[in-house]
Write a protein that holds these residues in place. Structure first.
Motif, PDB file in Angstrom:
ATOM      1  N   PHE A   1     -69.174  39.971  -6.158  1.00  0.00           N
ATOM      2  CA  PHE A   1     -69.435  39.599  -4.728  1.00  0.00           C
ATOM      3  C   PHE A   1     -70.671  38.710  -4.762  1.00  0.00           C
ATOM      4  O   PHE A   1     -70.684  37.472  -4.415  1.00  0.00           O
ATOM      5  CB  PHE A   1     -69.481  40.615  -3.786  1.00  0.00           C
TER       6      PHE A   1
ATOM      7  N   ARG B   1     -67.641  33.448   3.826  1.00  0.00           N
ATOM      8  CA  ARG B   1     -67.255  33.928   2.543  1.00  0.00           C
ATOM      9  C   ARG B   1     -66.066  33.131   2.184  1.00  0.00           C
ATOM     10  O   ARG B   1     -65.074  32.613   2.701  1.00  0.00           O
ATOM     11  CB  ARG B   1     -66.772  35.166   2.534  1.00  0.00           C
TER      12      ARG B   1
ATOM     13  N   GLN C   1     -64.806  35.651  -2.585  1.00  0.00           N
ATOM     14  CA  GLN C   1     -65.747  36.709  -2.198  1.00  0.00           C
ATOM     15  C   GLN C   1     -64.757  37.765  -1.278  1.00  0.00           C
ATOM     16  O   GLN C   1     -65.113  38.906  -1.408  1.00  0.00           O
ATOM     17  CB  GLN C   1     -66.757  36.162  -1.397  1.00  0.00           C
ATOM     18  N   GLN C   2     -63.944  37.090  -0.487  1.00  0.00           N
ATOM     19  CA  GLN C   2     -63.124  37.968   0.137  1.00  0.00           C
ATOM     20  C   GLN C   2     -62.529  39.042  -0.626  1.00  0.00           C
ATOM     21  O   GLN C   2     -62.284  40.053  -0.230  1.00  0.00           O
ATOM     22  CB  GLN C   2     -62.005  37.241   1.293  1.00  0.00           C
TER      23      GLN C   2
ATOM     24  N   VAL D   1     -72.167  34.185  -4.036  1.00  0.00           N
ATOM     25  CA  VAL D   1     -72.683  33.552  -2.582  1.00  0.00           C
ATOM     26  C   VAL D   1     -73.145  32.044  -3.121  1.00  0.00           C
ATOM     27  O   VAL D   1     -73.779  31.839  -4.039  1.00  0.00           O
ATOM     28  CB  VAL D   1     -73.935  34.563  -2.534  1.00  0.00           C
TER      29      VAL D   1
END
Length: 451
Positions: free
Chosen positions: A236, A275, A279-280, A240
């Motif tokens: 995750f 996001r 990432q989700q 970013v």
């Protein structure tokens, strides 16, 4: 910085003395920065300052009470789970001790975000500089990177320091912050919580010790689990990306001597966009894993503390704290964009209770022996299929095969996926005798038999 460069800055309206002071501050930050240009010492200093500011420590009575709680909790857990006891006793930690023990993991998890922000800040600041300053700042990339990285590190230190005033144990946040096999409680924090709830200190300490030992036992037993969880967090964090538009606007008016605006942007999460899909997906996987862990810990702790009069009240308080999170945990979500509050703990706990009722403690705990056996999100939604397989296994029956099992069996037996037996490759000098077309090619079109 040379005299000629300072003279140029003075012509452009900059105060040379201010620039010199700013450069001295940056050089000091660079001296303590690591290879990546980020000074994690700032995080440690800030976190310990917050953790130790009240000066409170652990009294002999606190330590003795915690030791007694760990001893009794270990005996109770022996009746609630087949996962073996830890090799050493649980320990008591001050808030400062918790910071020192867990900060290396926080740094590891936050470093991808810090690097992304620092790199983006460097690029934005260089692009926003006027042409007259381009030559002067061309070699100052590391300096610029240090500004963003060091500010992020200081903010991380603030978050971890504030977390140290909220957590009650090593596994309280959900992710494995302590080494496998280590259990710890923070009496400074749970004593106040017990007082607020009007629950006797000894009962609260015993419940927290039981829960912490269950959490630590699980991670020591399932050796693969720690890496599995931390890898999902890292997946995750690596995804970013910084909002370059907001950062470029900020860089255009950034004053190195007054970095408050950048600090406020980090605190508010304004630099982190929504996001991405990846990432989700990573967050969904992490939430499922954490809910599965927390659900198991809830069920085992409940079984072990049936003799504790206030167990139900304490359990509900713990569940609410995990569902909502404290201010520091919310600040962590803002800083790195990651929320460590799984939403499906109750559903996961219901699944584990159903499994326990159906097949018993032994079969339930064996599901942690391999990552391939651990229940999935679909099992949390509806555990009936999983329970049916476990019950069939307990009766010594072979589990019902699905389409994948049938296809794999045909492949291993030498059949092709279509179901026809495969006697080996076709004869290169003649037609493929295994083909269903044995009377010659199709006269209405090209021969589509495999070569």
């Amino acid at each position: 910085m040379g005299g000629e460069q300072l003279a140029e800055l003075q012509k452009m309206g900059f105060d040379p003395a201010m620039i010199q002071r700013a450069m001295q501050q940056l050089q000091g930050a660079m001296a303590s920065a690591g290879e990546g240009g980020i000074s994690w010492d700032a995080a440690t200093t800030q976190a310990l300052h917050i953790a130790n500011k009240d000066g409170a420590g652990i009294t002999a009575a606190d330590r003795s009470a915690a030791d007694d709680a760990f001893t009794l909790a270990a005996l109770w857990l022996g009746e609630a789970t087949t996962i073996s006891d830890l090799p050493g006793p649980g320990v008591t930690m001050t808030r400062g001790g918790w910071v020192e023990a867990t900060l290396p993991v926080w740094q590891e998890l936050a470093e991808p975000v810090a690097t992304s922000i620092a790199d983006a800040f460097t690029t934005a600041l260089q692009e926003q500089s006027p042409p007259e300053m381009q030559q002067m700042i061309a070699g100052a990339g590391r300096v610029m990177r240090t500004i963003g990285g060091s500010l992020f590190a200081a903010q991380l230190g603030t978050v971890v320091g504030n977390l140290s005033t909220e957590v009650v144990s090593g596994g309280d946040v959900g992710i494995p912050l302590l080494p496998d096999g280590q259990a710890a409680v923070v009496p400074q924090n749970y004593a106040q919580l017990a007082k607020d709830l009007e629950i006797p200190d000894d009962q609260f300490a015993l419940y927290i010790a039981t829960r912490e030992l269950a959490h630590a036992r699980l991670f020591r037993h399932a050796r693969w689990l720690r890496l599995h969880v931390l890898s999902q967090v890292s997946d995750f964090a690596r995804g970013v990306r910084v909002d370059t538009g907001a950062l470029e606007e900020l860089a255009g008016r950034f004053d190195p001597q007054h970095p408050e605006e950048l600090r406020e942007a980090l605190e508010s999460g304004a630099l982190l966009p929504e996001r991405s899909e990846s990432q989700q997906a990573a967050l969904a996987r992490l939430e499922t894993t954490l809910a599965t862990i927390e659900g198991w810990v809830d069920v085992v702790t409940a079984q072990a503390t049936t003799r504790l009069p206030a167990a139900d009240r304490i359990a509900e308080t713990v569940r609410r704290r995990r569902a909502v999170g404290g201010p520091a945990e919310q600040a962590l979500g803002t800083l790195v964009g990651l929320e460590l509050r799984p939403r499906r703990i109750r559903e996961a706990a219901s699944m584990w209770r159903a499994i326990t009722d159906a097949v018993g403690v032994d079969a339930r705990d064996e599901l942690w022996d391999s990552p391939d056996l651990v229940p999935t999100a679909a099992d949390i939604d509806d555990p009936s299929a999983l329970i049916a397989r476990l019950e069939a296994h307990a009766r010594g029956e072979e589990p019902a095969q699905d389409e994948f099992d049938d296809a794999l069996a045909r492949l291993l037996s030498g059949e092709d996926i279509g179901g026809a037996p495969s006697d080996g490759p076709a004869d290169e000098d003649g037609p493929d005798t295994n083909s269903s077309d044995t009377e010659g090619p199709d006269t209405d079109g090209p021969d589509e038999r495999p070569v």
